[in-house]
Design an enzyme around this catalytic site. Structure first.
Site, PDB file in Angstrom:
ATOM      1  N   ASP A 192       0.833  -1.201   0.000  1.00 60.68           N
ATOM      2  CA  ASP A 192       0.000   0.000   0.000  1.00 60.68           C
ATOM      3  C   ASP A 192       0.873   1.259   0.000  1.00 60.68           C
ATOM      4  O   ASP A 192       2.079   1.193   0.278  1.00 60.68           O
ATOM      5  CB  ASP A 192      -0.881  -0.038   1.264  1.00 60.68           C
ATOM      6  N   ASP A 228     -10.748   2.075  -3.581  1.00 62.84           N
ATOM      7  CA  ASP A 228     -11.281   1.793  -2.245  1.00 62.84           C
ATOM      8  C   ASP A 228     -12.801   1.823  -2.250  1.00 62.84           C
ATOM      9  O   ASP A 228     -13.430   1.578  -1.217  1.00 62.84           O
ATOM     10  CB  ASP A 228     -10.756   2.818  -1.234  1.00 62.84           C
TER      11      ASP A 228
HETATM   12  C1  DGJ Z   1      -5.812   1.955   1.818  1.00 65.04           C
HETATM   13  C2  DGJ Z   1      -6.164   0.777   0.968  1.00 65.04           C
HETATM   14  O1  DGJ Z   1      -6.603   1.186  -0.290  1.00 65.04           O
HETATM   15  C3  DGJ Z   1      -7.206  -0.077   1.679  1.00 65.04           C
HETATM   16  O2  DGJ Z   1      -7.597  -1.139   0.870  1.00 65.04           O
HETATM   17  C4  DGJ Z   1      -6.637  -0.564   2.965  1.00 65.04           C
HETATM   18  O3  DGJ Z   1      -5.575  -1.443   2.722  1.00 65.04           O
HETATM   19  C5  DGJ Z   1      -6.168   0.618   3.797  1.00 65.04           C
HETATM   20  N1  DGJ Z   1      -5.310   1.486   3.086  1.00 65.04           N
HETATM   21  C6  DGJ Z   1      -5.462   0.139   5.039  1.00 65.04           C
HETATM   22  O4  DGJ Z   1      -4.943   1.152   5.785  1.00 65.04           O
END
Ligand code: DGJ
Length: 736
Positions: free
Chosen positions: A467, A537
């Site tokens: 991430d 997301d």
């Molecule tokens: C951002 C990501 O896009 C999410 O899927 C998740 O992993 C969160 N971060 C976790 O902090």
């Protein structure tokens, strides 16, 4: 058909009498496209043609027909009115560059990729500029990039350093581009190219595909069509800041440039140093936007995407199921549930780490990659054992480019963060997030070691979700010297690549997802090291139709993480039945993003069926050719697309209703990409209706399906209390 790359030197002059005797025609051809250059020694490199593959006879008459005949890589200084691809300040302060061709070479690598290099040098200064073109057997994509070398006595400043330039004949040319923001990535915009400059850019510093994308399509025959019309595609393969622009000026051309965003990034090249731009991938198809997509997808799977020919597993990711509430029984429960539904992999997201500072929310611990044993007493090994007992694989989340001001890493090494001199560092997510300075080789070691340590200790880890949740928030490197602060954006991404090369050398088999606050890293410059990207997301199935539609313009389904999430959705709060959520997620790399224990048995049954059906069509979805049929952006009330195997013996057809009104009139969808001569048996997947569709199990010719389609009922025939305002269908079409 095999690709061919011909270098026809002076001999070509005989079939092209208009060319001067010294003309050196460089013909960079792919099975269906040609890029024709004139690389006459002592002259400027000229582009004569890019588009449909030319016959020798047509090539010979290019000039009579009106060849482009413009600089293939314009440099700044002489006649400075036009836009240039490169602008340089020479060691003595001279701001003009004027290059001439010194030679052409061609080399084929063991994987069959052929690189043609046109070498050029400034007419006065010892400044070398090579323009490169790479083709691959069987692919209709040509990659171009430049490398320069400073042989002057002092430092040369690179003020602009585009990867490539393409003049496109002025006309009714339309631009298709992607725009958006966090949780609404990959939106499609299609507009005609009018006079003036159209610019698409990124300045995030870390991620580069939330707000805009470094890829475009240009439709040459007016309003873009999915399956007809001459179309050019361009994709800048770069993980950092970019700039793409099209200048429609007073000439007969739209001038397209793409490369690293040079703003605040002047690059100082010391004597003897070189600079290589990232590649720009170009493709052309006369089968419309979907034709260009197919070219990118095939080339990408075969040559760019990490492990692009390996099937991806069906997974459950823990994020929306438990957020930071990680504990051992919770993880074990989720593993059992996904295994029971037929899934193959469980991924533990954020929240599992931190010793002195446990990661209970987003305000601490990044950089402290040790297991929180209060949450997970048996550590990662315990989780791997549980996964094994359930017959599934295990994956884990990390965010290795980042730290928090509340972390042991930052306490020990405040000098490793990105920060401007004489100012406090700006802190991001959670009020404390900081970006590590990947320009610094010591930081590169730290980031490499995060992955290397995990994988060496736990070689059974099958998947890493990588991430990146912050942009560069202050322009300042504590590592770079004062006179090279402008290198930060570029050296960050050079460092990123160095780390990824080391990781892949040591750990070639682990699947790695490029996640960056959702869809921030969907770019071909990232995918050589990553197996897929997190699309967004936002998992709302209805909004995903729009986002995935746009994303599919440039990226194949195999790379597009697409998860069934809870209802009501956590981002839009929309309530969508699980059938529709599954039907959308099944058009990408299928996964789940929810807490299975909150699902009803009926929902679990539908998802179990969906996973089983997905496995049966997985090779078609993940390796097939895309044909988009009805765009959600056209407001017709439906969206529809299909994937077809290259042999055209198997296909999957998706149909989603995007809005519901009483007595609605919807168009009948005509299919594409099938073999008109073949007969296909129709089977509905994920069926929830009480009775089969009228055409269930029946066979139709490809010709019929492509000229008439099938009449899809507007609603599902289910028990009265099960009616909803959603309808969708997935049909498998198997050639007999
Ligand atoms: C951002 C990501 O896009 C999410 O899927 C998740 O992993 C969160 N971060 C976790 O902090």
């Amino acid at each position: 058909m095999k690709h061919s790359l011909l270098l026809i030197a002076t001999a070509f002059a005989s079939v092209a009498p208009w060319l001067p005797a010294r003309a050196e025609i460089v013909n960079v051809s792919t099975p269906n496209t040609s890029l024709i250059l004139d690389a006459e020694k002592g002259g400027d490199l000229k582009i004569l043609h890019y588009g449909d593959r030319l016959s020798e006879a047509d090539m010979a008459l290019l000039k009579e027909a009106g060849a482009i005949n413009r600089s293939a890589y314009p440099v700044y200084g002489i006649f400075p009115q036009a836009e240039a691809a490169m602008s340089v300040t020479h060691a003595d302060g001279n701001m003009t560059t004027a290059v001439e061709v010194t030679g052409v070479t061609s080399a084929t690598a063991p994987d069959g990729a052929t690189v043609t290099t046109v070498a050029m040098r400034d007419k006065v200064y010892p400044f070398d500029l090579n323009v490169n073109y790479r083709t691959y057997p069987g692919e209709d994509v040509i990659e171009t990039w430049v490398d320069v070398k400073n042989n002057e006595k002092g430092t040369v400043k690179l003020n602009r350093f585009m990867s490539g330039y393409l003049p496109v004949r002025y006309g009714d040319v339309w631009l298709s581009q992607l725009y958006g923001t966090w949780a609404n990535e990959g939106r499609l915009s299609q507009t005609p190219l009018n006079h003036g400059v159209r610019m698409i850019k990124n300045k995030d510093g870390v991620r580069n595909s939330h707000t805009a994308h470094a890829e475009i399509m240009l439709s040459l025959d007016g309003k873009p069509q999915e399956n007809t019309g001459r179309t050019i595609g361009a994709a800048l393969e770069y993980s950092g800041n970019y700039k793409l622009f099209i200048d429609t000026d007073d000439t007969d051309y739209h001038h397209f440039f793409a490369g690293i965003n040079e703003e605040n990034s002047t690059y100082n090249l010391k004597k003897g140093e070189s600079f290589v731009t990232p590649p720009l991938a170009l493709t052309y198809s006369d089968e419309g936007l979907s034709g260009v997509s197919r070219n990118f997808h095939r080339w990408g799977r075969n040559h760019r995407l990490h492990a692009g020919n390996k099937e991806r597993k069906v997974l459950l990711n823990s994020w929306e199921g438990v957020y930071f509430d990680i504990d051992e029984p919770g993880m074990a429960g989720m593993m059992k549930d996904i295994a029971d539904m037929g899934g193959e992999l469980f991924v533990m997201d954020d929240g599992w780490f931190g010793d002195k500072y446990p990661r209970d929310n987003d305000s601490s611990s990044l950089g402290d990659w040790v297991v929180d044993t209060d949450k997970l007493p048996n550590g990662i090994q315990g989780l791997l054992d549980t996964a094994k007992a359930n017959g599934i694989k295990f994956g884990i989340w990390i965010e290795p480019e980042m730290t928090n001001s509340v972390s042991e890493l930052y306490e020990k090494h405040p000098e490793y963060i990105i920060k401007a001199a004489n100012r406090p560092a700006t802190e991001g997510r959670g009020g404390t997030q900081l970006v590590l300075d990947l320009a610094n080789p010591k930081v590169q070691d730290i980031v490499f070691t995060v992955v290397d340590t995990l994988m060496r200790k736990y070689p059974d880890i099958d998947y890493i979700k990588w991430d990146a949740n912050a942009p560069i928030m202050d322009h300042g490197s504590q590592y770079l010297t004062a006179d090279n602060q402008s290198h930060l954006y570029i050296d960050y991404h050079k460092g990123f690549e160095t780390v990824l090369n080391r990781i892949r050398e040591a750990h070639p088999d682990v699947t790695i997802q490029a996640c960056a606050s959702g869809g921030g890293r969907a770019n071909w410059g990232v995918l050589p090291w990553f197996d897929e990207f997190w699309t967004s997301d936002n998992n709302d199935a209805l909004q995903r139709i729009y986002m995935q539609w746009g994303t599919s313009y440039f990226f194949p389904a195999i790379a597009m993480g697409s998860h069934i999430s809870a209802s009501p959705n956590h981002q839009t709060f929309r309530r969508i039945p699980v059938k529709f959520r599954a039907d959308v997620a099944m058009s990408g790399r299928l996964g789940l993003e929810l807490q299975p224990k909150n699902m009803t048995d009926e929902e679990k049954g539908i998802v179990k069926q969906a996973i089983s059906d997905y496995k049966s069509i997985r090779p078609i979805v993940q390796f097939g050719d895309i044909y988009r049929l009805v765009s959600p952006y056209d407001g017709k009330g439906i969206a529809s697309l299909m994937y077809v195997t290259p042999e055209k013996d198997d296909a999957v057809f998706y149909w989603w209703k995007t809005e519901t009104f009483m007595n609605q009139q919807l168009p009948r969808v005509v299919m594409a990409g099938l073999d008109p001569e073949k007969t296909y048996k129709v089977t509905e997947l994920n069926r929830i209706d009480n009775e089969p569709l009228s055409f269930e199990g029946k066979s139709f010719t490809g010709k019929y399906l492509m000229s008439n389609g099938l009449e899809i009922p507007l609603t599902h025939k289910v028990d009265y209390h099960k009616n909803t305002d959603y309808a969708s269908r997935i049909l498998r079409l198997t050639a007999e």
